[in-house]
Motif scaffolding. Structure first.
Motif, PDB file in Angstrom:
ATOM      1  N   GLN A  46     -72.493  54.181 -17.034  1.00  0.00           N
ATOM      2  CA  GLN A  46     -73.534  53.169 -16.863  1.00  0.00           C
ATOM      3  C   GLN A  46     -72.944  51.765 -16.870  1.00  0.00           C
ATOM      4  O   GLN A  46     -73.355  50.900 -16.094  1.00  0.00           O
ATOM      5  N   ARG A  47     -71.965  51.535 -17.748  1.00  0.00           N
ATOM      6  CA  ARG A  47     -71.323  50.217 -17.792  1.00  0.00           C
ATOM      7  C   ARG A  47     -70.476  49.962 -16.555  1.00  0.00           C
ATOM      8  O   ARG A  47     -70.370  48.830 -16.084  1.00  0.00           O
ATOM      9  N   GLY A 539     -77.837  60.137 -12.129  1.00  0.00           N
ATOM     10  CA  GLY A 539     -77.665  58.956 -12.969  1.00  0.00           C
ATOM     11  C   GLY A 539     -77.491  59.320 -14.430  1.00  0.00           C
ATOM     12  O   GLY A 539     -78.152  60.227 -14.935  1.00  0.00           O
ATOM     13  N   PRO A 540     -76.595  58.645 -15.135  1.00  0.00           N
ATOM     14  CA  PRO A 540     -76.435  58.889 -16.570  1.00  0.00           C
ATOM     15  C   PRO A 540     -77.564  58.235 -17.356  1.00  0.00           C
ATOM     16  O   PRO A 540     -78.018  57.152 -17.004  1.00  0.00           O
ATOM     17  N   TYR A 541     -78.009  58.883 -18.390  1.00  0.00           N
ATOM     18  CA  TYR A 541     -79.064  58.329 -19.231  1.00  0.00           C
ATOM     19  C   TYR A 541     -78.501  58.132 -20.629  1.00  0.00           C
ATOM     20  O   TYR A 541     -78.670  58.959 -21.518  1.00  0.00           O
ATOM     21  N   ALA A 542     -77.790  57.019 -20.769  1.00  0.00           N
ATOM     22  CA  ALA A 542     -77.153  56.734 -22.052  1.00  0.00           C
ATOM     23  C   ALA A 542     -78.213  56.384 -23.084  1.00  0.00           C
ATOM     24  O   ALA A 542     -79.078  55.545 -22.838  1.00  0.00           O
ATOM     25  N   GLU A 543     -78.138  57.025 -24.228  1.00  0.00           N
ATOM     26  CA  GLU A 543     -79.072  56.751 -25.317  1.00  0.00           C
ATOM     27  C   GLU A 543     -78.516  55.651 -26.215  1.00  0.00           C
ATOM     28  O   GLU A 543     -77.330  55.345 -26.199  1.00  0.00           O
ATOM     29  N   SER A 544     -79.407  55.069 -26.996  1.00  0.00           N
ATOM     30  CA  SER A 544     -78.972  54.120 -28.017  1.00  0.00           C
ATOM     31  C   SER A 544     -78.543  54.898 -29.253  1.00  0.00           C
ATOM     32  O   SER A 544     -79.073  55.986 -29.527  1.00  0.00           O
ATOM     33  N   LEU A 545     -77.574  54.368 -29.977  1.00  0.00           N
ATOM     34  CA  LEU A 545     -77.115  55.041 -31.197  1.00  0.00           C
ATOM     35  C   LEU A 545     -78.299  55.197 -32.151  1.00  0.00           C
ATOM     36  O   LEU A 545     -78.928  54.206 -32.522  1.00  0.00           O
ATOM     37  N   LEU A 591     -68.006  54.400 -27.524  1.00  0.00           N
ATOM     38  CA  LEU A 591     -67.272  54.083 -26.297  1.00  0.00           C
ATOM     39  C   LEU A 591     -67.839  54.812 -25.084  1.00  0.00           C
ATOM     40  O   LEU A 591     -67.938  54.241 -23.990  1.00  0.00           O
ATOM     41  N   ASN A 592     -68.235  56.077 -25.274  1.00  0.00           N
ATOM     42  CA  ASN A 592     -68.559  56.920 -24.126  1.00  0.00           C
ATOM     43  C   ASN A 592     -70.021  57.312 -23.968  1.00  0.00           C
ATOM     44  O   ASN A 592     -70.484  57.521 -22.848  1.00  0.00           O
ATOM     45  N   ARG A 593     -70.759  57.442 -25.063  1.00  0.00           N
ATOM     46  CA  ARG A 593     -72.093  58.027 -24.951  1.00  0.00           C
ATOM     47  C   ARG A 593     -73.236  57.053 -25.223  1.00  0.00           C
ATOM     48  O   ARG A 593     -74.225  57.039 -24.500  1.00  0.00           O
ATOM     49  N   TYR A 594     -73.123  56.234 -26.259  1.00  0.00           N
ATOM     50  CA  TYR A 594     -74.255  55.410 -26.683  1.00  0.00           C
ATOM     51  C   TYR A 594     -74.186  54.005 -26.082  1.00  0.00           C
ATOM     52  O   TYR A 594     -73.160  53.325 -26.181  1.00  0.00           O
ATOM     53  N   GLU A 595     -75.285  53.586 -25.474  1.00  0.00           N
ATOM     54  CA  GLU A 595     -75.425  52.242 -24.927  1.00  0.00           C
ATOM     55  C   GLU A 595     -76.576  51.559 -25.656  1.00  0.00           C
ATOM     56  O   GLU A 595     -77.716  52.033 -25.600  1.00  0.00           O
ATOM     57  N   SER A 709     -79.680  47.184 -17.663  1.00  0.00           N
ATOM     58  CA  SER A 709     -79.843  48.493 -18.300  1.00  0.00           C
ATOM     59  C   SER A 709     -79.805  48.420 -19.804  1.00  0.00           C
ATOM     60  O   SER A 709     -80.314  49.288 -20.499  1.00  0.00           O
ATOM     61  N   SER A 710     -79.189  47.408 -20.344  1.00  0.00           N
ATOM     62  CA  SER A 710     -79.124  47.279 -21.790  1.00  0.00           C
ATOM     63  C   SER A 710     -80.374  46.670 -22.386  1.00  0.00           C
ATOM     64  O   SER A 710     -80.537  46.638 -23.590  1.00  0.00           O
ATOM     65  N   SER A 711     -81.247  46.172 -21.544  1.00  0.00           N
ATOM     66  CA  SER A 711     -82.525  45.613 -21.976  1.00  0.00           C
ATOM     67  C   SER A 711     -82.390  44.359 -22.816  1.00  0.00           C
ATOM     68  O   SER A 711     -83.323  43.919 -23.435  1.00  0.00           O
ATOM     69  N   HIS A 712     -81.188  43.770 -22.850  1.00  0.00           N
ATOM     70  CA  HIS A 712     -81.081  42.476 -23.531  1.00  0.00           C
ATOM     71  C   HIS A 712     -80.168  41.539 -22.734  1.00  0.00           C
ATOM     72  O   HIS A 712     -79.218  40.972 -23.232  1.00  0.00           O
ATOM     73  N   ALA A 713     -80.479  41.406 -21.436  1.00  0.00           N
ATOM     74  CA  ALA A 713     -79.688  40.530 -20.577  1.00  0.00           C
ATOM     75  C   ALA A 713     -79.842  39.081 -21.007  1.00  0.00           C
ATOM     76  O   ALA A 713     -80.924  38.650 -21.362  1.00  0.00           O
TER      77      ALA A 713
END
Length: 720
Positions: A46-47, A539-545, A591-595, A709-713
């Motif tokens: 996603q990044r 599309g990847p759906y990265a979850e928040s930690l 690094l890899n899963r949580y956005e 995508s991070s919702s805090h641009a």
């Protein structure tokens, strides 16, 4: 429960370590497969805006375990974590750093000083004797009542208390400095210029939005910019989430060559209908969703109902800070203001709850929480009781011969109770999050912070006190009869449950990290989606930690470590393995899963600090009780000063550092305002602010598709 021998504990440890290694090996293989990239590398993809990972051609290395991910996670620096996932993720990793320093020092002293002091009393230091001995031989239980050897434990209690003070102070100072740097260097965010206003008084002549506009134009004429109303209807959320999901699919499909876009059927569940290019399918589906949402918007505009809440934006950070920290009217229950959460952190559903009834709701939720905690004593106690070897033989007499096998009996006696409790607690974080949603916290981050507190209190109460005492009513009877005996009761109960908590650390702790990194639920859902429904997720759906899950579990084991650091130092090596594995696993996941979907700038830390200080306080109470149980009243009396010292330390840290986490300083706010004024960036910021807090149901649907995508641009894209 019968006493556990060291050999039995080692057997349980070997089995758990074996399971851990197997899970890590499987993970290292699964993450190399291109079909699993959207699961295990979601945040990275996603990044990197759709970059593909993993070779599509056959290679034998893709099916062999490797340690590349371990090296990559280990090399990740603090600055890289900050850049990749923000200060909140760094704060989470810093907890593990504190544990390494504190429990590492305690492990060295505990294993090489306290364990021999506990064990070597009319004992022979022989390996066969040690492995056949029960764990009680290595705890303070083995020290004779009134023994002078207890002075060693007394000195250790004071030493680790001051070590905890020093390390916690340094950690608070380091994270506070990180937060100040973050506020200085952060790009302009909408929340820095905006406040949330609640409890707007009702007027028969004006709407809420008109009242807000008049009020701030009158009292803040030089700094007031605009206001955005909040509405009662939140039915739009699912529709917008679906639009954003399909938009991500379109985004990633458009990056793929046509030959790599597997045609799929457009009928029911992908099992019927004609095959077509998935890009065309998702484009048409997206257009259909947009049209439906626009029809919903048309109806919403006609019947929209304002609620007594609004987001008010100012021309400067200074103006927002003044308005947020000032009582607006003589009535403290009206025009309540606070700094607004960032747009991606706003909890729109909670804002629909009227501010005037929040205190009632929170009392009711508190009562429900207490009731749930007490009710959980029944299944938790049942699981703990059923997990004992004697009870299983009674309930299942036909399995007596199997259970009589030494290896089986050892595993059942030590492993089964902790396994049953770990399974029983799986649903607790989600249940507590559901409860907290009713309390009306305006931000998702605050809701998760409050959920963390509930889950931690629940786990401590159930996992520790219930098991330690066996009967809550029996404890209450003893406390009522003699409140002074509380420390002694705590010490006696804790000492008797060393075996259980050692197995609990391995079962819930070690195995929990294996499940975290392997993500079996997401993996099997993805497998079902691909193999059964014959659909592909592009599309990847990265979850928040999930802080509300991860933090309470970590804090629970820190609490257990503090409780047993003096009583049973043999537990510390098992905890160090837990902290080390968690450190590696979550660095990899960050690094890899949580956005992150929001960034609080490290506001989790004060709450974490409070719970660690609580653990220190409980350690000291139990230490005082332990000396009382061992008939050393002098040592109990000499240990009492530690309690007020801990409270003073906590109070000092709150005065010294906590304000940094609660609001932006005027010096920082004014300096950043002046800098942007000199660069001529104000108008650009104002244009972004006009859309930042517009109610989502009123936003142009194309605008939602283009959100970061991070919702805090930030307000200034590319501005450093």
């Amino acid at each position: 429960m019968t006493a556990t021998k060291v050999s039995g504990l080692l057997l349980t440890a070997i089995i758990n370590i074996f399971l851990e290694i197997v899970c890590f090996a499987l993970y290292s293989i699964f993450r190399k497969q291109p079909s699993n990239a959207n699961i295990y590398l979601a945040a990275r993809i996603q990044r990197e805006k759709g970059s593909r990972h993993g070779s599509r051609s056959f290679a034998i290395d893709n099916y062999l375990p490797s340690s590349d991910w371990l090296k990559e996670a280990w090399k990740l620096s603090e600055d890289e974590i900050m850049k990749t996932a923000g200060l909140d993720s760094l704060v989470f990793i810093r907890i593990y750093m504190f544990c390494f320093r504190f429990f590492g020092a305690c492990t060295i002293v505990g294993v090489f000083v306290l364990v021999p002091v506990n064990y070597l009393y009319e004992q022979i230091f022989d390996i066969d004797t040690i492995t056949s001995a029960t764990l009680d031989k290595f705890t303070v239980s083995n020290v004779t009542d009134g023994s002078e050897r207890l002075w060693v434990h007394f000195g250790f209690l004071y030493a680790i208390s001051f070590l905890a003070y020093i390390l916690l102070y340094l950690e608070y100072k380091h994270i506070a400095r990180r937060r100040v740097d973050y506020l200085h260097s952060a790009q302009p965010e909408p929340g820095q210029f905006t406040i949330l206003v609640r409890a707007i008084p009702k007027s028969s002549q004006q709407t809420y939005s008109q009242q807000v506009d008049d009020f701030f134009c009158n009292y803040y004429p030089d700094t007031y910019l605009l206001q955005r109303s909040v509405y009662a209807d939140t039915k739009w959320q699912k529709s917008l989430e679906e639009i954003q999901r399909v938009s991500r699919e379109v985004q990633f499909l458009s990056l793929l060559p046509a030959k790599e876009r597997t045609p799929q059927r457009n009928g029911l569940l992908g099992l019927s209908g004609r095959k077509e290019d998935p890009l065309n399918y998702y484009l048409s589906h997206l257009e259909e969703l947009k049209n439906k949402f626009k029809k919903f918007q048309a109806k919403f505009v006609e019947v929209k109902q304002e609620i007594p809440a609004a987001f008010v934006s100012f021309r400067t950070r200074w103006g927002a800070a003044v308005a947020a920290q000032t009582r607006q009217t003589p009535k403290p229950s009206e025009w309540v203001t606070e700094l607004a959460p960032e747009p991606g952190d706003v909890n729109w559903r909670s804002l629909s709850i009227w501010f005037s009834v929040l205190w009632v709701i929170r009392i009711v939720v508190g009562i429900i929480f207490v009731c749930i905690t007490i009710l959980y004593f029944v299944p938790a106690g049942l699981a703990y009781t059923l997990g004992t070897l004697e009870n299983l033989k009674t309930l299942f007499p036909f399995a007596t011969q199997i259970l009589s096998i030494p290896v089986v009996g050892t595993l059942v006696n030590g492993y089964l109770p902790s396994l049953l409790l770990a399974i029983l607690y799986l649903a607790v974080p989600s249940l507590m999050l559901f409860l907290t949603e009713f309390e009306g916290y305006p931000s998702i981050s605050e809701q998760e912070i409050q959920t963390c507190g509930k889950v931690f209190l629940f786990l401590v109460t159930n996992s520790f006190f219930l098991v330690a005492y066996g009967s809550v009513l029996n404890l209450l009877d003893q406390v009522i009869e003699s409140p002074r005996q509380i420390p002694s009761l705590l010490a006696s109960a804790v000492t008797s449950q060393v075996n259980f908590f050692m197995n609990f650390v391995m079962t819930k702790g070690w195995t929990g990290y294996a499940i975290e990194i392997l993500q079996p639920k997401v993996f099997f859902l993805g497998f079902f989606w691909r193999r059964v429904l014959r659909k592909r997720q592009y599309g990847p759906y990265a979850e928040s930690l999930p802080y509300y899950k991860a933090l309470p579990n970590l804090l629970l084991f820190i609490f257990i470590g503090f409780i047993y650091v003096i009583i049973a130092p043999l537990m510390l090596p098992f905890l160090m393995i837990y902290f080390f594995v968690g450190y590696i696993v979550f660095r990899n996941q960050i690094l890899n899963r949580y956005e992150p979907t929001y960034e609080t700038g490290g506001r989790y830390w004060p709450h974490i600090h409070n719970r660690i200080v609580f653990s220190v306080f409980m350690m000291q109470i139990i230490g005082i009780g332990m000396f009382g149980v061992k008939h050393k009243p002098l040592l109990s009396t000499l240990s009492v000063p530690l309690l007020p010292l801990t409270l003073l330390f906590h109070h000092y840290c709150s005065l010294r550092f906590r304000p940094v986490f609660e609001e932006m300083s005027m010096q920082v706010a004014v300096s950043k305002d002046m800098d942007e004024e000199k660069k001529g960036l104000r108008e650009q910021i104002y244009r972004k602010l006009r859309m930042a807090y517009l109610y989502p149901a009123l936003q142009p649907v194309d605008y939602n598709d283009q959100r970061d995508s991070s919702s805090h641009a930030p307000l200034l894209s590319g501005q450093q």
